[in-house]
Design a protein around this motif. Structure first.
Motif, PDB file in Angstrom:
ATOM      1  N   MET A 199     -33.365  46.175 -14.370  1.00  0.00           N
ATOM      2  CA  MET A 199     -32.032  45.745 -13.982  1.00  0.00           C
ATOM      3  C   MET A 199     -32.162  44.751 -12.825  1.00  0.00           C
ATOM      4  N   THR A 200     -31.728  43.546 -13.035  1.00  0.00           N
ATOM      5  CA  THR A 200     -31.785  42.535 -11.989  1.00  0.00           C
ATOM      6  C   THR A 200     -30.483  42.545 -11.204  1.00  0.00           C
ATOM      7  N   GLN A 201     -30.615  42.349  -9.919  1.00  0.00           N
ATOM      8  CA  GLN A 201     -29.440  42.298  -9.053  1.00  0.00           C
ATOM      9  C   GLN A 201     -28.796  40.922  -9.152  1.00  0.00           C
ATOM     10  N   PRO A 202     -27.467  40.865  -9.141  1.00  0.00           N
ATOM     11  CA  PRO A 202     -26.794  39.563  -9.186  1.00  0.00           C
ATOM     12  C   PRO A 202     -27.058  38.773  -7.903  1.00  0.00           C
ATOM     13  N   THR A 203     -27.117  37.471  -8.038  1.00  0.00           N
ATOM     14  CA  THR A 203     -27.324  36.607  -6.876  1.00  0.00           C
ATOM     15  C   THR A 203     -26.025  36.473  -6.093  1.00  0.00           C
ATOM     16  N   ILE A 204     -26.129  35.931  -4.901  1.00  0.00           N
ATOM     17  CA  ILE A 204     -24.939  35.713  -4.071  1.00  0.00           C
ATOM     18  C   ILE A 204     -23.969  34.785  -4.786  1.00  0.00           C
ATOM     19  N   GLU A 205     -24.499  33.758  -5.437  1.00  0.00           N
ATOM     20  CA  GLU A 205     -23.641  32.819  -6.171  1.00  0.00           C
ATOM     21  C   GLU A 205     -22.921  33.517  -7.325  1.00  0.00           C
ATOM     22  N   GLN A 206     -23.635  34.400  -8.029  1.00  0.00           N
ATOM     23  CA  GLN A 206     -23.008  35.135  -9.132  1.00  0.00           C
ATOM     24  C   GLN A 206     -21.920  36.064  -8.608  1.00  0.00           C
ATOM     25  N   ILE A 212     -20.798  48.303 -12.521  1.00  0.00           N
ATOM     26  CA  ILE A 212     -20.295  49.503 -13.195  1.00  0.00           C
ATOM     27  C   ILE A 212     -21.116  49.705 -14.468  1.00  0.00           C
ATOM     28  N   ASP A 213     -21.036  50.913 -15.030  1.00  0.00           N
ATOM     29  CA  ASP A 213     -21.711  51.143 -16.304  1.00  0.00           C
ATOM     30  C   ASP A 213     -20.677  51.223 -17.430  1.00  0.00           C
ATOM     31  N   TYR A 214     -21.138  51.525 -18.617  1.00  0.00           N
ATOM     32  CA  TYR A 214     -20.242  51.538 -19.779  1.00  0.00           C
ATOM     33  C   TYR A 214     -19.182  52.627 -19.704  1.00  0.00           C
ATOM     34  N   LYS A 215     -19.390  53.648 -18.875  1.00  0.00           N
ATOM     35  CA  LYS A 215     -18.401  54.719 -18.693  1.00  0.00           C
ATOM     36  C   LYS A 215     -17.447  54.420 -17.547  1.00  0.00           C
ATOM     37  N   LEU A 216     -17.542  53.205 -16.989  1.00  0.00           N
ATOM     38  CA  LEU A 216     -16.737  52.756 -15.848  1.00  0.00           C
ATOM     39  C   LEU A 216     -17.075  53.490 -14.557  1.00  0.00           C
ATOM     40  N   ASP A 217     -18.275  54.044 -14.485  1.00  0.00           N
ATOM     41  CA  ASP A 217     -18.753  54.634 -13.238  1.00  0.00           C
ATOM     42  C   ASP A 217     -19.240  53.508 -12.338  1.00  0.00           C
ATOM     43  N   VAL A 218     -18.849  53.547 -11.083  1.00  0.00           N
ATOM     44  CA  VAL A 218     -19.259  52.531 -10.114  1.00  0.00           C
ATOM     45  C   VAL A 218     -20.697  52.823  -9.695  1.00  0.00           C
ATOM     46  N   LEU A 219     -21.571  51.808  -9.806  1.00  0.00           N
ATOM     47  CA  LEU A 219     -22.996  51.971  -9.542  1.00  0.00           C
ATOM     48  C   LEU A 219     -23.414  51.492  -8.156  1.00  0.00           C
ATOM     49  N   VAL A 220     -22.494  50.937  -7.388  1.00  0.00           N
ATOM     50  CA  VAL A 220     -22.802  50.340  -6.090  1.00  0.00           C
ATOM     51  C   VAL A 220     -21.817  50.851  -5.041  1.00  0.00           C
ATOM     52  N   ASN A 221     -22.097  50.540  -3.793  1.00  0.00           N
ATOM     53  CA  ASN A 221     -21.187  50.875  -2.705  1.00  0.00           C
ATOM     54  C   ASN A 221     -20.141  49.762  -2.603  1.00  0.00           C
ATOM     55  N   PRO A 222     -18.863  50.051  -2.894  1.00  0.00           N
ATOM     56  CA  PRO A 222     -17.828  49.011  -2.857  1.00  0.00           C
ATOM     57  C   PRO A 222     -17.708  48.305  -1.513  1.00  0.00           C
ATOM     58  N   GLU A 223     -18.043  48.991  -0.428  1.00  0.00           N
ATOM     59  CA  GLU A 223     -17.908  48.417   0.909  1.00  0.00           C
ATOM     60  C   GLU A 223     -18.803  47.205   1.126  1.00  0.00           C
ATOM     61  N   LEU A 224     -19.814  47.030   0.289  1.00  0.00           N
ATOM     62  CA  LEU A 224     -20.761  45.925   0.452  1.00  0.00           C
ATOM     63  C   LEU A 224     -20.281  44.622  -0.181  1.00  0.00           C
ATOM     64  N   PHE A 225     -19.097  44.647  -0.812  1.00  0.00           N
ATOM     65  CA  PHE A 225     -18.631  43.499  -1.576  1.00  0.00           C
ATOM     66  C   PHE A 225     -17.393  42.869  -0.962  1.00  0.00           C
ATOM     67  N   ALA A 226     -17.090  41.654  -1.426  1.00  0.00           N
ATOM     68  CA  ALA A 226     -15.918  40.914  -0.958  1.00  0.00           C
ATOM     69  C   ALA A 226     -14.641  41.677  -1.324  1.00  0.00           C
ATOM     70  N   THR A 227     -13.554  41.282  -0.731  1.00  0.00           N
ATOM     71  CA  THR A 227     -12.288  42.020  -0.789  1.00  0.00           C
ATOM     72  C   THR A 227     -11.832  42.408  -2.187  1.00  0.00           C
TER      73      THR A 227
END
Length: 115
Positions: free
Chosen positions: A1-8, A52-67
Motif C-alpha cells: 500500500m503506497t501512501q498518497p503524496t502531498i499533491e495527491q 478508507i477501506d471498502y467497508k467505509l472504515d477510516v484507516l488514518v487519523n482524520p486530525e492529520l488532514f486538511a479541513t
C-alpha cells in the motif's frame, strides 16, 4: 500500500470541497439520486487514496488532514458509530446528512433557505 503524496492529498481535498458544494446544490434541488451517485464517486476516490477501506472504515487519523478531508473522515466515523435499528446498512444518505451538517457554510447559508 503506497501512501498518497502531498499533491495527491491536496487534489483530493479540492475534489472533496468541490463535491461538497455540488452536493449542497443538489440537496437544495432535492436531487437525491444524483447526490448519492456523486457521493459514491467521491468515496471511491477517498478509498483509492487509502484513507478508507471498502467497508467505509477510516484507516488514518482524520486530525492529520486538511479541513474538508478531516470533516468527511470524521463524518464517516460518526455515521458508523451510530446505532442502527435492526442492523440496517449504512447508506450514503446517512453519511451525507452528517457531513453536510458539519459544514458551516451549509448550516449558515443553505439550511435556513430550505424551510
Amino acid at each position: 500500500m503506497t501512501q498518497p503524496t502531498i499533491e495527491q492529498l491536496q487534489a483530493l481535498e479540492a475534489e472533496i470541497e468541490h463535491t461538497l458544494y455540488m452536493l449542497i446544490e443538489l440537496e437544495l434541488e432535492e436531487a437525491y439520486s444524483e447526490m448519492s451517485s456523486r457521493f459514491a464517486l467521491l468515496l471511491a476516490q477517498v478509498q483509492a487514496a487509502h484513507l478508507i477501506d471498502y467497508k467505509l472504515d477510516v484507516l488514518v487519523n482524520p486530525e492529520l488532514f486538511a479541513t474538508e478531508t478531516r470533516i468527511l473522515l470524521e463524518s464517516l466515523m460518526e455515521a458508523k458509530a451510530r446505532p442502527h435499528k435492526r442492523q440496517r446498512l449504512l447508506t450514503h444518505r446517512m453519511i451525507l446528512k452528517i457531513w453536510l451538517r458539519k459544514n458551516q457554510r451549509f448550516m449558515n447559508e443553505f439550511l435556513p433557505q430550505m424551510f
